[in-house]
Design an enzyme around this catalytic site. Structure first.
Site, PDB file in Angstrom:
ATOM      1  N   ARG A  99      29.313  19.139  63.100  1.00 15.49           N
ATOM      2  CA  ARG A  99      30.347  20.170  62.922  1.00 15.49           C
ATOM      3  C   ARG A  99      31.122  20.121  64.215  1.00 15.49           C
ATOM      4  O   ARG A  99      30.612  20.458  65.279  1.00 15.49           O
ATOM      5  CB  ARG A  99      29.712  21.546  62.684  1.00 15.49           C
ATOM      6  CG  ARG A  99      30.669  22.744  62.794  1.00 15.49           C
ATOM      7  CD  ARG A  99      31.764  22.692  61.736  1.00 15.49           C
ATOM      8  NE  ARG A  99      32.558  23.941  61.715  1.00 15.49           N
ATOM      9  CZ  ARG A  99      33.722  24.101  62.383  1.00 15.49           C
ATOM     10  NH1 ARG A  99      34.209  23.117  63.114  1.00 15.49           N
ATOM     11  NH2 ARG A  99      34.379  25.241  62.285  1.00 15.49           N
ATOM     12  N   HIS A 102      34.422  23.099  68.559  1.00 19.28           N
ATOM     13  CA  HIS A 102      35.434  24.074  68.156  1.00 19.28           C
ATOM     14  C   HIS A 102      35.135  25.436  68.754  1.00 19.28           C
ATOM     15  O   HIS A 102      34.079  25.642  69.360  1.00 19.28           O
ATOM     16  CB  HIS A 102      35.458  24.182  66.623  1.00 19.28           C
ATOM     17  CG  HIS A 102      34.235  24.870  66.073  1.00 19.28           C
ATOM     18  ND1 HIS A 102      33.001  24.260  65.988  1.00 19.28           N
ATOM     19  CD2 HIS A 102      34.052  26.141  65.606  1.00 19.28           C
ATOM     20  CE1 HIS A 102      32.127  25.109  65.491  1.00 19.28           C
ATOM     21  NE2 HIS A 102      32.714  26.258  65.244  1.00 19.28           N
ATOM     22  N   HIS A 104      36.347  29.928  67.926  1.00 21.05           N
ATOM     23  CA  HIS A 104      37.048  30.844  67.018  1.00 21.05           C
ATOM     24  C   HIS A 104      37.159  32.231  67.631  1.00 21.05           C
ATOM     25  O   HIS A 104      36.497  32.538  68.621  1.00 21.05           O
ATOM     26  CB  HIS A 104      36.387  30.910  65.636  1.00 21.05           C
ATOM     27  CG  HIS A 104      34.936  30.564  65.636  1.00 21.05           C
ATOM     28  ND1 HIS A 104      33.976  31.416  66.093  1.00 21.05           N
ATOM     29  CD2 HIS A 104      34.277  29.426  65.268  1.00 21.05           C
ATOM     30  CE1 HIS A 104      32.798  30.836  65.982  1.00 21.05           C
ATOM     31  NE2 HIS A 104      32.938  29.629  65.500  1.00 21.05           N
ATOM     32  N   GLU A 108      29.832  34.152  66.461  1.00 25.06           N
ATOM     33  CA  GLU A 108      29.074  33.448  65.415  1.00 25.06           C
ATOM     34  C   GLU A 108      27.584  33.653  65.614  1.00 25.06           C
ATOM     35  O   GLU A 108      27.035  33.306  66.658  1.00 25.06           O
ATOM     36  CB  GLU A 108      29.422  31.950  65.485  1.00 25.06           C
ATOM     37  CG  GLU A 108      28.510  31.033  64.669  1.00 25.06           C
ATOM     38  CD  GLU A 108      28.929  29.571  64.793  1.00 25.06           C
ATOM     39  OE1 GLU A 108      30.147  29.287  64.791  1.00 25.06           O
ATOM     40  OE2 GLU A 108      28.045  28.704  64.919  1.00 25.06           O
ATOM     41  N   HIS A 147      31.799  25.290  71.055  1.00 31.27           N
ATOM     42  CA  HIS A 147      30.436  24.870  70.707  1.00 31.27           C
ATOM     43  C   HIS A 147      30.446  23.771  69.647  1.00 31.27           C
ATOM     44  O   HIS A 147      31.499  23.474  69.064  1.00 31.27           O
ATOM     45  CB  HIS A 147      29.625  26.073  70.218  1.00 31.27           C
ATOM     46  CG  HIS A 147      30.272  26.814  69.078  1.00 31.27           C
ATOM     47  ND1 HIS A 147      31.268  27.745  69.278  1.00 31.27           N
ATOM     48  CD2 HIS A 147      30.082  26.757  67.731  1.00 31.27           C
ATOM     49  CE1 HIS A 147      31.648  28.235  68.103  1.00 31.27           C
ATOM     50  NE2 HIS A 147      30.957  27.650  67.144  1.00 31.27           N
ATOM     51  N   GLU A 170      36.503  29.866  57.780  1.00 32.72           N
ATOM     52  CA  GLU A 170      35.883  28.653  58.306  1.00 32.72           C
ATOM     53  C   GLU A 170      36.894  27.498  58.393  1.00 32.72           C
ATOM     54  O   GLU A 170      36.729  26.579  59.189  1.00 32.72           O
ATOM     55  CB  GLU A 170      34.680  28.286  57.420  1.00 32.72           C
ATOM     56  CG  GLU A 170      33.931  27.016  57.760  1.00 32.72           C
ATOM     57  CD  GLU A 170      33.291  27.003  59.147  1.00 32.72           C
ATOM     58  OE1 GLU A 170      33.018  28.076  59.717  1.00 32.72           O
ATOM     59  OE2 GLU A 170      33.062  25.900  59.660  1.00 32.72           O
ATOM     60  N   HIS A 280      17.083  54.182  52.477  1.00 34.96           N
ATOM     61  CA  HIS A 280      17.579  54.420  53.833  1.00 34.96           C
ATOM     62  C   HIS A 280      19.081  54.186  53.878  1.00 34.96           C
ATOM     63  O   HIS A 280      19.670  53.719  52.904  1.00 34.96           O
ATOM     64  CB  HIS A 280      16.893  53.445  54.809  1.00 34.96           C
ATOM     65  CG  HIS A 280      17.317  52.022  54.575  1.00 34.96           C
ATOM     66  ND1 HIS A 280      16.780  51.236  53.575  1.00 34.96           N
ATOM     67  CD2 HIS A 280      18.253  51.236  55.182  1.00 34.96           C
ATOM     68  CE1 HIS A 280      17.355  50.054  53.579  1.00 34.96           C
ATOM     69  NE2 HIS A 280      18.257  50.015  54.540  1.00 34.96           N
ATOM     70  N   HIS A 282      22.453  53.292  57.054  1.00 38.14           N
ATOM     71  CA  HIS A 282      22.759  52.888  58.431  1.00 38.14           C
ATOM     72  C   HIS A 282      24.009  53.611  58.898  1.00 38.14           C
ATOM     73  O   HIS A 282      24.972  53.720  58.142  1.00 38.14           O
ATOM     74  CB  HIS A 282      22.998  51.380  58.519  1.00 38.14           C
ATOM     75  CG  HIS A 282      21.904  50.580  57.887  1.00 38.14           C
ATOM     76  ND1 HIS A 282      20.795  50.151  58.582  1.00 38.14           N
ATOM     77  CD2 HIS A 282      21.731  50.163  56.606  1.00 38.14           C
ATOM     78  CE1 HIS A 282      19.991  49.497  57.759  1.00 38.14           C
ATOM     79  NE2 HIS A 282      20.536  49.487  56.552  1.00 38.14           N
ATOM     80  N   GLU A 287      26.328  46.635  56.127  1.00 34.67           N
ATOM     81  CA  GLU A 287      25.213  45.678  56.096  1.00 34.67           C
ATOM     82  C   GLU A 287      25.574  44.508  55.187  1.00 34.67           C
ATOM     83  O   GLU A 287      25.946  44.706  54.030  1.00 34.67           O
ATOM     84  CB  GLU A 287      23.957  46.374  55.544  1.00 34.67           C
ATOM     85  CG  GLU A 287      22.793  45.423  55.261  1.00 34.67           C
ATOM     86  CD  GLU A 287      21.530  46.155  54.788  1.00 34.67           C
ATOM     87  OE1 GLU A 287      21.432  47.386  55.027  1.00 34.67           O
ATOM     88  OE2 GLU A 287      20.664  45.504  54.187  1.00 34.67           O
ATOM     89  N   HIS A 326      20.516  53.124  50.215  1.00 38.76           N
ATOM     90  CA  HIS A 326      20.111  52.019  49.352  1.00 38.76           C
ATOM     91  C   HIS A 326      18.640  51.712  49.564  1.00 38.76           C
ATOM     92  O   HIS A 326      18.055  52.068  50.585  1.00 38.76           O
ATOM     93  CB  HIS A 326      20.958  50.775  49.634  1.00 38.76           C
ATOM     94  CG  HIS A 326      20.997  50.383  51.086  1.00 38.76           C
ATOM     95  ND1 HIS A 326      21.758  51.064  52.024  1.00 38.76           N
ATOM     96  CD2 HIS A 326      20.355  49.408  51.791  1.00 38.76           C
ATOM     97  CE1 HIS A 326      21.591  50.523  53.214  1.00 38.76           C
ATOM     98  NE2 HIS A 326      20.739  49.516  53.112  1.00 38.76           N
TER      99      HIS A 326
HETATM  100 MN    MN Z   1      31.537  27.971  65.051  1.00 34.89          MN
HETATM  101 MN    MN Z   2      19.808  48.580  54.789  1.00 32.83          MN
END
Ligand code: MN
Ligand code: MN
Length: 388
Positions: A99, A102, A104, A108, A147, A170, A280, A282, A287, A326
Site C-alpha cells: 500500500r 502516503h 491523509h 488511521e 506511512h 480511501e 448500555h 456511550h 460507535e 443498545h
Molecule cells: Mn493510510
Molecule cells: Mn456500545
C-alpha cells in the site's frame, strides 16, 4: 440463555413477513438469502417502532478496488449515511504487495485480521517507526504522518482500517507517486540537487497498491533518523489480559495504554452463544462496530419511542450514534467477536443495570413497577461487561 427456537427464525419462501397474527406472506419478488440474514428486519420484535436511520452496512455490498497484488473496499458516510464520525476500510495485500507510501487528513487506526505486514512511518521530528504486525495487532498513524503497509510471507495480510472522519475516502489520500508526478521535473531536480533526467522513469499514474518484493529483515528497515518515535505506532492487543466473565470477555485499548491512539478508542468483545453485551450507551461519541466472527443482533433505541433490531454476521459494519442505548446478543452457535470503535481518546460507557443499581431503589421501582429483588441482584461493577 440459549435461543430455544433457533430453527424457527430462519425464513423460507412460505413464511413471509409474519410475527404471530401480524404480517402476511410476501407475494412479490424476494431476495431470500438477504432476508435470511436480516430476520429481525423481515419480522421485527414487537418492541421495534418508528423510523430509525440505517445502522448496518456489509462490506460485501461495497465496491472492490482491485489492484495488482491486493484490493480495498470501504464503508464511509457515502455508503452508510449515519457514519459521520468514523469510516472503515478493509484491505488485502499479497506477500510483497505494497500500500503505497502516503498520508491523509484523518488519523488511521488498524486491526490485523490475518497474516503479517511490515509497516513504516516517519514523524514531524524525523523520528522513525518500522514494525512487523500479526493477527490481532493494532496500529495508529496520526493525521499527516506518512506511512506504508506491505504484505509479508507467506500469504500477505488482510486488515481493517478505521478513520476518525466518516467522509474519509480511501481513493483520495496523498500518494507519493501522485505528488511526484504533479511537480515540474526541473523543480524535482532542484529539490533533490540532481539532474531532471533522474526522474525520467517515475510512474505516470498513481501506484496505490502494487506488487513488489517481500522486504528483508525488520532490523535492516529500522532506519535511525532522529531516533524512534516517542509513542510506538503499533500495539499487541492479543497480549492484553481481557476482562472476563462466564459469557464472554472485553479488551479495551485507548490512549491510556496505547499512547499514540489519541483519537480512536477500541474494544474487542467476545460473547459466547446465548450471552450478550449488556444494555448500555456511550456519551463520548458514535460507535462503529466491525463483526469478526459469529452471528449477533442488536437493538438500538432512539428517543421518542423509536427502536430498531438489526442482525449481524462476520464482515458487517454496525453503527450506533452517540447516546443511543443498545445491547449486542449472540444469536449463533459459535463465539461472536466484534470490535467497538469510537472517535475519542478514551473508552467509556454507561451500563443501564449499574445506573439503576446505584439509584435509590424506591425511586426506580416507582417508575418500573419491578420487585426489589431485580435491583438487589445486579452485581456492582466498574467495567463494561458481558454478564454471566
Ligand atoms: Mn493510510
Ligand atoms: Mn456500545
Amino acid at each position: 440463555m440459549k435461543r430455544k427456537h433457533e430453527q424457527k427464525r430462519t425464513p423460507h419462501a412460505s413464511s413471509g413477513a409474519r410475527r404471530g397474527k401480524f404480517g402476511a406472506s410476501i407475494l412479490g419478488p424476494r431476495n431470500l438469502s438477504l432476508e435470511a440474514e436480516n430476520r429481525d428486519k423481515l419480522a421485527p420484535p414487537p418492541t421495534d417502532a418508528g423510523t430509525m436511520p440505517n445502522l448496518k452496512w456489509s462490506f460485501a455490498d461495497s465496491h472492490m478496488r482491485l489492484e495488482e497484488g491486493g484490493w480495498a473496499r470501504q464503508v464511509t458516510v457515502r455508503e452508510l449515511s449515519i457514519a459521520k464520525e468514523l469510516a472503515a476500510v478493509n484491505m488485502r495485500l499479497e506477500a510483497g504487495a505494497i500500500r503505497e507510501l502516503h498520508w491523509h487528513k484523518e488519523s488511521e487506526w488498524a486491526y490485523m485480521l490475518k497474516g503479517r505486514a511490515r509497516i513504516t512511518a516517519v514523524d514531524q521530528s524525523y523520528r522513525t517507526f518500522a514494525d512487523d504486525v500479526v493477527e490481532g495487532d493494532l496500529w495508529f498513524f496520526p493525521a499527516g504522518i506518512p506511512h506504508s503497509i506491505q504484505g509479508l510471507e507467506k500469504d500477505g495480510c488482510e486488515f481493517l482500517l478505521v478513520f476518525d472522519d466518516g467522509s474519509f475516502d480511501e481513493n483520495k489520500t496523498f500518494l507519493l507517486s501522485d505528488v511526484i508526478s504533479h511537480m515540474p521535473k526541473e523543480v524535482l531536480a532542484k529539490n533533490f540537487g540532481v539532474s531532471a533526467s533522474a526522474f525520467a522513469k517515475i510512474p505516470e499514474k498513481e501506484l496505490y497498491i502494487f506488487q513488489s518484493q517481500v522486504p528483508g529483515p525488520l532490523t535492516a528497515d529500522r532506519l535511525a533518523g532522529a531516533g524512534p518515535v516517542p509513542q510506538w505506532f503499533s500495539y499487541r492487543m492479543p497480549t492484553q489480559q481481557p476482562i472476563r466473565t462466564k459469557s464472554g470477555s472485553i479488551r479495551i485499548v485507548d490512549s491510556k495504554i496505547f499512547g499514540a491512539s489519541k483519537t480512536i478508542a477500541a474494544a474487542l468483545v467476545e460473547i459466547q452463544p446465548g450471552g450478550m453485551r449488556e444494555l448500555h450507551w456511550h456519551g463520548n461519541g458514535d460507535e462503529l462496530q466491525y463483526y469478526l466472527s459469529g452471528q449477533g443482533r442488536m437493538t438500538v433505541f432512539n428517543a421518542d419511542a423509536n427502536a430498531a433490531t438489526i442482525d449481524f454476521q462476520a464482515g458487517d459494519v454496525g453503527y450506533v450514534p452517540c447516546f443511543m442505548p443498545h445491547y449486542v446478543e449472540n444469536t449463533g452457535i459459535t463465539t461472536l467477536r466484534f470490535l467497538e470503535l469510537f472517535r475519542s481518546d478514551h473508552f467509556e460507557d454507561i451500563s443501564l443495570a449499574q445506573w439503576l443499581a446505584l439509584t435509590p431503589h424506591e425511586l426506580v421501582r416507582a417508575h418500573l413497577n419491578i420487585s426489589e429483588s431485580v435491583l438487589a441482584k445486579i452485581p456492582r461493577r466498574d467495567t463494561p461487561i458481558v454478564p454471566d
